[in-house]
Design a protein around this motif. Structure first.
Motif, PDB file in Angstrom:
ATOM      1  N   CYS A   1       0.833  -1.203   0.000  1.00  0.00           N
ATOM      2  CA  CYS A   1       0.000   0.000   0.000  1.00  0.00           C
ATOM      3  C   CYS A   1       0.870   1.257   0.000  1.00  0.00           C
ATOM      4  CB  CYS A   1      -0.919  -0.017   1.211  1.00  0.00           C
ATOM      5  SG  CYS A   1      -0.050   0.157   2.783  1.00  0.00           S
ATOM      6  N   ALA A   2       0.220   2.403  -0.090  1.00  0.00           N
ATOM      7  CA  ALA A   2       0.936   3.676  -0.206  1.00  0.00           C
ATOM      8  C   ALA A   2       1.757   3.996   1.044  1.00  0.00           C
ATOM      9  CB  ALA A   2      -0.050   4.810  -0.491  1.00  0.00           C
ATOM     10  N   CYS A   3       1.249   3.669   2.225  1.00  0.00           N
ATOM     11  CA  CYS A   3       1.966   4.047   3.449  1.00  0.00           C
ATOM     12  C   CYS A   3       2.978   2.998   3.873  1.00  0.00           C
ATOM     13  CB  CYS A   3       0.988   4.349   4.581  1.00  0.00           C
ATOM     14  SG  CYS A   3       0.243   2.903   5.368  1.00  0.00           S
ATOM     15  N   GLY A   4       2.924   1.802   3.247  1.00  0.00           N
ATOM     16  CA  GLY A   4       3.912   0.769   3.534  1.00  0.00           C
ATOM     17  C   GLY A   4       3.539  -0.168   4.668  1.00  0.00           C
ATOM     18  N   ARG A   5       2.369   0.017   5.269  1.00  0.00           N
ATOM     19  CA  ARG A   5       1.951  -0.848   6.389  1.00  0.00           C
ATOM     20  C   ARG A   5       1.646  -2.259   5.902  1.00  0.00           C
ATOM     21  NH1 ARG A   5      -2.675  -2.252   9.566  1.00  0.00           N
ATOM     22  NH2 ARG A   5      -3.998  -1.631   7.843  1.00  0.00           N
TER      23      ARG A   5
ATOM     24  N   CYS B   1      -5.730  -1.146   2.782  1.00  0.00           N
ATOM     25  CA  CYS B   1      -5.072  -0.663   3.995  1.00  0.00           C
ATOM     26  C   CYS B   1      -5.950   0.389   4.655  1.00  0.00           C
ATOM     27  CB  CYS B   1      -3.693  -0.070   3.676  1.00  0.00           C
ATOM     28  SG  CYS B   1      -2.931   0.733   5.119  1.00  0.00           S
TER      29      CYS B   1
ATOM     30  N   GLU C   1      -5.181   2.422   6.925  1.00  0.00           N
ATOM     31  CA  GLU C   1      -4.463   3.645   7.265  1.00  0.00           C
ATOM     32  C   GLU C   1      -4.394   4.610   6.081  1.00  0.00           C
ATOM     33  OE1 GLU C   1      -3.552   4.473  10.298  1.00  0.00           O
ATOM     34  OE2 GLU C   1      -4.348   2.549  10.996  1.00  0.00           O
ATOM     35  N   CYS C   2      -4.060   4.088   4.895  1.00  0.00           N
ATOM     36  CA  CYS C   2      -3.869   4.982   3.746  1.00  0.00           C
ATOM     37  C   CYS C   2      -4.956   4.809   2.685  1.00  0.00           C
ATOM     38  CB  CYS C   2      -2.488   4.780   3.122  1.00  0.00           C
ATOM     39  SG  CYS C   2      -2.240   3.158   2.378  1.00  0.00           S
TER      40      CYS C   2
HETATM   41 ZN   LIG Z   1      -1.243   1.811   4.003  1.00  0.00          ZN
END
Ligand SMILES: [Zn+2]
Length: 148
Positions: free
Chosen positions: A9-13, A72, A74-75
């Motif tokens: 994902c974009a935030c890397g989580r 995700c 988060e993002c």
């Molecule tokens: Zn993310």
């Protein structure tokens, strides 16, 4: 033959690695995919569920009685599609791969909802990110440099 390909994902989580057997992918135009991604169409790569290793499990959105979608929380990145049961395969979003460039579209799905004005955009004016001063200036102001 199968190449291990990382993505996430974009935030890397949420991160995954998948053994991609080939370069075949497709564009889905169905309304469910349009609504869950906010895109006029979505590029997907079909893979075997058993070939996907999540280093951090995604969240799952129950998008219908028959399917769920990894994302995700988060993002907000849309990571794919999976039938709840009856299939050993799933789709990953092409653009969530760290290097989406090898995949090639082989067919359209959800053809009843194709927005044809967006299919062939070849020939439209092309603007590179670094040639848009408003955006470059904001990056430089915020971080000292432009990441592009
Ligand atoms: Zn993310």
């Amino acid at each position: 033959m199968a190449q291990e390909m990382p993505g996430g994902c974009a935030c890397g989580r949420v991160r995954y690695v998948v053994a991609a057997a080939d370069d075949d992918a497709y564009l889905c135009h169905c309304r469910m995919c349009q609504r869950t991604t906010g895109s006029v169409s979505i590029a997907l790569k079909s893979v075997k569920q058993a070939d996907v290793r999540w280093s951090h499990e995604p969240d799952w959105y129950e998008s219908s009685p028959i399917a769920r979608r990894p994302y995700c929380r988060e993002c907000g990145t849309s990571l794919g599609f999976q039938f709840k049961e009856g299939s050993d395969k799933m789709d990953l979003t092409v653009a969530s791969f760290d290097d989406p460039s090898r995949f090639k579209p082989k067919h359209h799905f959800g053809a009843e909802s194709i927005h044809r004005a967006w299919l062939n955009t070849e020939g439209l004016k092309e603007i590179r990110t670094e040639d848009y001063p408003v955006l470059v200036d904001k990056w430089v102001e915020a971080t000292g440099s432009f990441p592009g």
